[in-house]
Design a protein around this motif. Sequence first.
Motif, short mmCIF file in Angstrom:
data_model
loop_
_atom_site.label_atom_id
_atom_site.label_comp_id
_atom_site.label_asym_id
_atom_site.label_seq_id
_atom_site.Cartn_x
_atom_site.Cartn_y
_atom_site.Cartn_z
N ARG A 84 26.46 29.70 28.47
CA ARG A 84 25.44 28.68 28.74
C ARG A 84 26.05 27.29 28.66
O ARG A 84 25.73 26.40 29.47
CB ARG A 84 24.29 28.81 27.75
CG ARG A 84 23.23 27.71 27.90
CD ARG A 84 22.07 27.98 26.96
NE ARG A 84 21.05 26.95 27.02
CZ ARG A 84 20.89 26.01 26.10
NH1 ARG A 84 21.69 25.96 25.03
NH2 ARG A 84 19.92 25.11 26.21
N THR B 47 29.85 38.36 26.70
CA THR B 47 28.39 38.49 26.79
C THR B 47 28.01 39.94 27.10
O THR B 47 27.12 40.52 26.47
CB THR B 47 27.83 37.56 27.87
OG1 THR B 47 28.07 36.20 27.48
CG2 THR B 47 26.33 37.77 28.08
N LEU C 141 20.10 32.91 33.15
CA LEU C 141 21.22 32.38 33.91
C LEU C 141 21.95 33.42 34.76
O LEU C 141 22.52 33.08 35.79
CB LEU C 141 22.26 31.77 32.95
CG LEU C 141 21.95 30.44 32.29
CD1 LEU C 141 23.10 30.06 31.37
CD2 LEU C 141 21.72 29.36 33.33
N GLU C 142 21.96 34.67 34.29
CA GLU C 142 22.84 35.68 34.88
C GLU C 142 22.06 36.91 35.32
O GLU C 142 21.72 37.76 34.50
CB GLU C 142 23.93 36.06 33.86
CG GLU C 142 24.92 37.09 34.35
CD GLU C 142 25.51 36.74 35.70
OE1 GLU C 142 25.35 37.56 36.63
OE2 GLU C 142 26.11 35.65 35.85
N GLU D 24 34.93 30.73 31.72
CA GLU D 24 33.66 31.36 32.08
C GLU D 24 33.78 32.87 32.20
O GLU D 24 32.89 33.61 31.77
CB GLU D 24 33.13 30.77 33.39
CG GLU D 24 31.77 31.31 33.77
CD GLU D 24 31.17 30.62 34.98
OE1 GLU D 24 30.22 31.17 35.58
OE2 GLU D 24 31.65 29.51 35.33
N LEU E 33 18.14 32.90 26.84
CA LEU E 33 18.61 31.81 27.70
C LEU E 33 19.65 32.30 28.71
O LEU E 33 19.64 31.90 29.88
CB LEU E 33 19.20 30.68 26.84
CG LEU E 33 18.17 29.82 26.10
CD1 LEU E 33 18.85 28.96 25.05
CD2 LEU E 33 17.39 28.94 27.08
N VAL E 34 20.54 33.18 28.28
CA VAL E 34 21.58 33.66 29.18
C VAL E 34 21.03 34.68 30.18
O VAL E 34 21.52 34.79 31.30
CB VAL E 34 22.80 34.19 28.40
CG1 VAL E 34 22.61 35.64 27.96
CG2 VAL E 34 24.08 34.07 29.21
N ARG F 82 28.00 26.70 31.94
CA ARG F 82 27.19 26.63 33.17
C ARG F 82 26.13 25.54 33.16
O ARG F 82 25.85 24.93 34.18
CB ARG F 82 26.51 27.98 33.42
CG ARG F 82 27.47 29.09 33.81
CD ARG F 82 26.70 30.28 34.32
NE ARG F 82 27.59 31.40 34.65
CZ ARG F 82 27.16 32.57 35.08
NH1 ARG F 82 25.86 32.78 35.24
NH2 ARG F 82 28.02 33.54 35.35
N VAL F 83 25.52 25.32 31.99
CA VAL F 83 24.38 24.40 31.93
C VAL F 83 24.77 23.03 31.37
O VAL F 83 24.32 22.00 31.88
CB VAL F 83 23.25 25.02 31.08
CG1 VAL F 83 22.09 24.04 30.90
CG2 VAL F 83 22.75 26.31 31.71
N LYS G 285 16.20 25.13 29.80
CA LYS G 285 17.37 25.74 30.43
C LYS G 285 18.45 25.97 29.41
O LYS G 285 18.31 25.60 28.25
CB LYS G 285 17.91 24.86 31.56
CG LYS G 285 18.26 23.44 31.15
CD LYS G 285 18.71 22.65 32.35
CE LYS G 285 19.08 21.22 31.95
NZ LYS G 285 19.58 20.42 33.07
N PRO H 287 27.34 34.54 24.97
CA PRO H 287 26.21 33.84 25.57
C PRO H 287 26.17 32.33 25.32
O PRO H 287 25.86 31.56 26.23
CB PRO H 287 25.00 34.53 24.93
CG PRO H 287 25.48 35.91 24.64
CD PRO H 287 26.91 35.74 24.22
N TYR I 51 19.57 32.61 22.32
CA TYR I 51 20.66 32.52 23.29
C TYR I 51 20.71 33.73 24.22
O TYR I 51 21.13 33.62 25.37
CB TYR I 51 21.99 32.30 22.59
CG TYR I 51 22.19 30.87 22.18
CD1 TYR I 51 22.40 29.87 23.13
CD2 TYR I 51 22.15 30.49 20.84
CE1 TYR I 51 22.58 28.55 22.76
CE2 TYR I 51 22.33 29.17 20.47
CZ TYR I 51 22.54 28.20 21.43
OH TYR I 51 22.71 26.88 21.06
#
Length: 201
Positions: A115, A133, A172-173, A126, A168-169, A118-119, A201, A111, A165
């Motif tokens: 992040r 993850t 994102l996903e 990736e 947060l992930v 991607r962020v 984010k 994770p 985390y």
Amino acid sequence: MSNIQLYYHPMSGHSHKVLTLASMLGLDIETLTIDLKSKAHLSESFLRLNPAGKIPVLVDADKTITDSHAILFYLAQQYDQQRIWYPDDLPTQVEIQRWFALSAGELCTGPVALRGIRVLGKPGNEEQAMQLTIKLFSLMSKQLEQQPWLAGSHATLADIALYSYIALVIKLEPSLSDFPRVLDWATRFEQLPGYRTLPEK
């Protein structure tokens, strides 16, 4: 002014862990932002605090503690009089340490890395970060089949170490909705007294 200072960055999930526990313990902590873009974490003054050049760093009077897990342990031992977050019983302590290891390993390669790519635009693989993850979410899901929290019947440092985390992930996903037990765990964590809002984010 607070006697406790935290050198941190507001986008850091590792910093968020510490601030979350401090909030849940009702502690007043002064935050000092370290500008990572300008490499303030590598400045001579910061390296005197932490030769590893990493945040967060906690300063409590004459004590300086580095590494988010060490800081969580310190705050729990020093300020959690009821021993809720790091209970005295050995089986729970063993479980917390096991999740600390996963937080320092699989959480960072999965994770945290995902992040970062991607962020934050960090370099990395990736696809591999996504696979790791999913592996961590699978481990958590199996644990949460047996009990409501990672180390037992109530929330502990294990949950604080993983939450930031993981949450947060999740944002994102969308495919991580395939792990409803982990999503439910994150939702319940956010309902705990003293919960601190995640970075944007």
